[in-house]
Design a protein around this motif. Structure first.
Motif, PDB file in Angstrom:
ATOM      1  N   PRO A 107       0.887  -1.398  -0.315  1.00  0.00           N
ATOM      2  CA  PRO A 107      -0.078   0.061  -0.003  1.00  0.00           C
ATOM      3  C   PRO A 107       0.466   1.464   0.405  1.00  0.00           C
ATOM      4  N   PRO A 108       0.591   2.605  -0.283  1.00  0.00           N
ATOM      5  CA  PRO A 108       0.912   3.429  -0.812  1.00  0.00           C
ATOM      6  C   PRO A 108       1.336   4.073   0.752  1.00  0.00           C
ATOM      7  N   ARG A 109       2.721   4.882   0.458  1.00  0.00           N
ATOM      8  CA  ARG A 109       3.328   4.811   2.551  1.00  0.00           C
ATOM      9  C   ARG A 109       3.037   6.459   2.685  1.00  0.00           C
ATOM     10  N   PRO A 110       2.672   7.484   3.536  1.00  0.00           N
ATOM     11  CA  PRO A 110       2.283   9.035   4.065  1.00  0.00           C
ATOM     12  C   PRO A 110       3.912   9.084   3.652  1.00  0.00           C
ATOM     13  N   GLY A 111       4.168  10.336   3.046  1.00  0.00           N
ATOM     14  CA  GLY A 111       5.670  10.749   2.972  1.00  0.00           C
ATOM     15  C   GLY A 111       6.495  10.346   1.724  1.00  0.00           C
ATOM     16  N   ALA A 112       6.123   8.905   1.253  1.00  0.00           N
ATOM     17  CA  ALA A 112       6.892   8.952   0.083  1.00  0.00           C
ATOM     18  C   ALA A 112       6.581   8.142  -0.792  1.00  0.00           C
ATOM     19  N   PRO A 113       7.157   8.771  -2.168  1.00  0.00           N
ATOM     20  CA  PRO A 113       7.010   8.270  -3.004  1.00  0.00           C
ATOM     21  C   PRO A 113       5.524   7.461  -3.546  1.00  0.00           C
ATOM     22  N   HIS A 114       4.702   6.731  -4.596  1.00  0.00           N
ATOM     23  CA  HIS A 114       3.969   6.175  -4.468  1.00  0.00           C
ATOM     24  C   HIS A 114       4.141   5.447  -6.059  1.00  0.00           C
ATOM     25  N   TRP A 115       4.285   4.189  -5.861  1.00  0.00           N
ATOM     26  CA  TRP A 115       4.600   3.461  -7.279  1.00  0.00           C
ATOM     27  C   TRP A 115       3.522   2.888  -7.991  1.00  0.00           C
ATOM     28  N   GLY A 141      22.119  -7.488 -15.659  1.00  0.00           N
ATOM     29  CA  GLY A 141      21.767  -5.608 -15.802  1.00  0.00           C
ATOM     30  C   GLY A 141      20.006  -5.509 -15.869  1.00  0.00           C
ATOM     31  N   GLU A 142      19.627  -6.578 -16.872  1.00  0.00           N
ATOM     32  CA  GLU A 142      17.968  -6.120 -16.719  1.00  0.00           C
ATOM     33  C   GLU A 142      17.343  -6.712 -15.067  1.00  0.00           C
ATOM     34  N   GLN A 143      18.142  -7.839 -14.436  1.00  0.00           N
ATOM     35  CA  GLN A 143      18.138  -8.516 -13.476  1.00  0.00           C
ATOM     36  C   GLN A 143      18.035  -7.554 -11.865  1.00  0.00           C
ATOM     37  N   GLN A 144      18.909  -6.768 -12.195  1.00  0.00           N
ATOM     38  CA  GLN A 144      19.429  -6.202 -11.097  1.00  0.00           C
ATOM     39  C   GLN A 144      17.860  -4.601 -11.432  1.00  0.00           C
ATOM     40  N   MET A 145      18.041  -4.071 -12.467  1.00  0.00           N
ATOM     41  CA  MET A 145      17.079  -3.146 -12.709  1.00  0.00           C
ATOM     42  C   MET A 145      15.438  -3.455 -12.188  1.00  0.00           C
ATOM     43  N   LEU A 146      15.443  -5.209 -12.630  1.00  0.00           N
ATOM     44  CA  LEU A 146      14.141  -5.500 -12.406  1.00  0.00           C
ATOM     45  C   LEU A 146      13.984  -6.240 -10.534  1.00  0.00           C
ATOM     46  N   THR A 147      15.253  -5.687 -10.194  1.00  0.00           N
ATOM     47  CA  THR A 147      15.432  -6.456  -8.945  1.00  0.00           C
ATOM     48  C   THR A 147      14.911  -4.555  -7.974  1.00  0.00           C
ATOM     49  N   LEU A 148      15.390  -3.368  -8.300  1.00  0.00           N
ATOM     50  CA  LEU A 148      15.226  -2.683  -7.701  1.00  0.00           C
ATOM     51  C   LEU A 148      14.294  -1.785  -7.779  1.00  0.00           C
ATOM     52  N   ALA A 149      13.715  -1.670  -8.801  1.00  0.00           N
ATOM     53  CA  ALA A 149      11.940  -2.043  -9.671  1.00  0.00           C
ATOM     54  C   ALA A 149      10.701  -2.478  -8.445  1.00  0.00           C
ATOM     55  N   ARG A 150      11.163  -3.445  -7.777  1.00  0.00           N
ATOM     56  CA  ARG A 150      10.094  -4.542  -6.986  1.00  0.00           C
ATOM     57  C   ARG A 150      10.267  -3.987  -6.096  1.00  0.00           C
ATOM     58  N   THR A 151      11.826  -4.104  -5.509  1.00  0.00           N
ATOM     59  CA  THR A 151      11.455  -3.448  -4.019  1.00  0.00           C
ATOM     60  C   THR A 151      10.830  -1.620  -4.147  1.00  0.00           C
ATOM     61  N   LEU A 152      10.837  -1.060  -5.667  1.00  0.00           N
ATOM     62  CA  LEU A 152       9.945   0.477  -4.754  1.00  0.00           C
ATOM     63  C   LEU A 152       8.474  -0.284  -4.891  1.00  0.00           C
ATOM     64  N   MET A 153       8.226  -1.023  -5.931  1.00  0.00           N
ATOM     65  CA  MET A 153       6.594  -1.289  -5.651  1.00  0.00           C
ATOM     66  C   MET A 153       6.052  -0.970  -4.008  1.00  0.00           C
ATOM     67  N   GLY A 154       7.337  -1.815  -2.957  1.00  0.00           N
ATOM     68  CA  GLY A 154       6.753  -1.056  -1.919  1.00  0.00           C
ATOM     69  C   GLY A 154       6.862   0.149  -1.134  1.00  0.00           C
ATOM     70  N   ASN A 155       7.225   0.964  -1.804  1.00  0.00           N
ATOM     71  CA  ASN A 155       7.105   2.556  -1.528  1.00  0.00           C
ATOM     72  C   ASN A 155       8.213   2.481  -0.727  1.00  0.00           C
ATOM     73  N   PRO A 156       9.485   2.428  -0.723  1.00  0.00           N
ATOM     74  CA  PRO A 156      10.416   3.026   1.029  1.00  0.00           C
ATOM     75  C   PRO A 156      10.373   3.809   0.902  1.00  0.00           C
ATOM     76  N   SER A 157      10.891   4.795   1.924  1.00  0.00           N
ATOM     77  CA  SER A 157      11.580   6.049   2.130  1.00  0.00           C
ATOM     78  C   SER A 157      12.772   6.216   1.657  1.00  0.00           C
ATOM     79  N   LEU A 158      13.163   5.648   2.148  1.00  0.00           N
ATOM     80  CA  LEU A 158      14.492   4.528   2.409  1.00  0.00           C
ATOM     81  C   LEU A 158      15.393   3.053   1.355  1.00  0.00           C
ATOM     82  N   LEU A 159      15.875   3.370   0.286  1.00  0.00           N
ATOM     83  CA  LEU A 159      16.337   2.669  -0.001  1.00  0.00           C
ATOM     84  C   LEU A 159      18.063   2.106  -0.052  1.00  0.00           C
ATOM     85  N   LEU A 160      18.668   1.034   0.355  1.00  0.00           N
ATOM     86  CA  LEU A 160      19.648   0.534   0.727  1.00  0.00           C
ATOM     87  C   LEU A 160      19.942  -0.491  -0.509  1.00  0.00           C
ATOM     88  N   LEU A 161      21.051   0.188  -1.052  1.00  0.00           N
ATOM     89  CA  LEU A 161      21.498   0.341  -2.116  1.00  0.00           C
ATOM     90  C   LEU A 161      23.441  -1.084  -2.292  1.00  0.00           C
TER      91      LEU A 161
END
Ligand code: ATP
Length: 237
Positions: A107-115, A141-161
């Motif tokens: 679900p969207p999280r207040p204060g974080a971008p909604h993806w 490389g494509e898998q790397q991008m997909l892993t990042l994109a999937r993590t963004l679907m969780g609507n984080p406010s902080l990313l550890l990369l």
């Protein structure tokens, strides 16, 4: 930094008897990109894992958004809005790009971008072109991008990369750098572990240098690029 989103103080970590982190201090401000740089084996991955709660033998303080999280398990830390993208790609090989993204949906999280998938396809056009493809049929490389994109679907406010540029073809490295700059423009805060100083310099505001589990230097990214001695002491191979 009083208004830090992430504030790590005196972080210690052990693997068995090996004392790996020996008092790591770092802060990530709101909307800031901090690069954690250091040689192979310096403790970058261990720092990210310890922040995420993935190392059992740890001590010290980890404050996220005003709350102490050092003793929480990883799923609780994730639920508070921390997204973790490990070094090794974690896509579901039998699922398509689209299905992989759905697995990450929160679900969207207040204060974080909604993806949404559409917003992520705009950010990663090559994923849009292969939305029906299975993970197993994508390049590293494509898998790397997909892993990042999937993590963004969780609507984080902080990313550890963890080393997002590692093992990527130069063209993909460029795309990754552009994507991270776009994420920063969305207001996301990022702690980025990198060995590639050029990549770190392209995306980070500040840098902190780790060597044998201790922080040796912290400052603005341009200052690190100019500090030849710091680079020679702690970064040169
Ligand atoms: P790399 O670029 O190789 O990932 P790093 O800076 O991320 O380097 P870490 O992976 O955090 O370094 O490793 C820090 C130290 O911990 C290294 O000496 C490494 O050998 C050791 N180490 C890492 N994982 C384990 C483990 N599972 N068990 C024991 N020691 C480990």
């Amino acid at each position: 930094m009083s208004d830090a989103l992430l504030s790590v103080t005196g972080l210690q970590a052990w693997y068995g008897r090996a004392h790996i982190l020996d008092g790591v201090d770092l802060t990530v401000g709101r909307g800031e990109v901090l690069a954690l740089v250091g040689r192979n084996g310096a403790g970058k991955t261990t720092t990210l894992k310890a922040v995420m709660g993935l190392i059992d033998a740890r001590a010290g303080s980890v404050r996220f958004d005003g709350r102490e999280i050092a003793a929480l398990p990883p799923h609780r830390i994730a639920r508070l809005g921390v997204g973790y993208v490990p070094e090794d790609r974690r896509v579901f090989a039998e699922l398509t790009v689209e299905e992989n993204l759905e697995v990450g949906r929160q679900p969207p999280r207040p204060g974080a971008p909604h993806w949404t998938p559409d917003r992520l396809y705009a950010l990663f056009p090559n994923l849009a072109e292969m939305r029906g493809r299975r993970g197993a049929r994508m390049s590293g490389g494509e898998q790397q991008m997909l892993t990042l994109a999937r993590t963004l679907m969780g609507n984080p406010s902080l990313l550890l990369l963890d080393e997002p540029s590692e093992g990527l073809a130069p063209r993909i490295v460029q795309q990754m750098a552009e994507a991270l700059k776009a994420l920063k423009a969305e207001g996301l805060s990022i702690l980025l572990s990198e060995q590639n100083l050029g990549f770190a310099a392209a995306v980070a505001d500040r840098a902190t240098v780790i060597e044998t589990g201790r922080i040796r230097w912290t400052g603005a990214m341009p200052a690190l690029l100019q500090d030849e001695q710091a680079r020679r002491n702690w970064l040169a191979v």
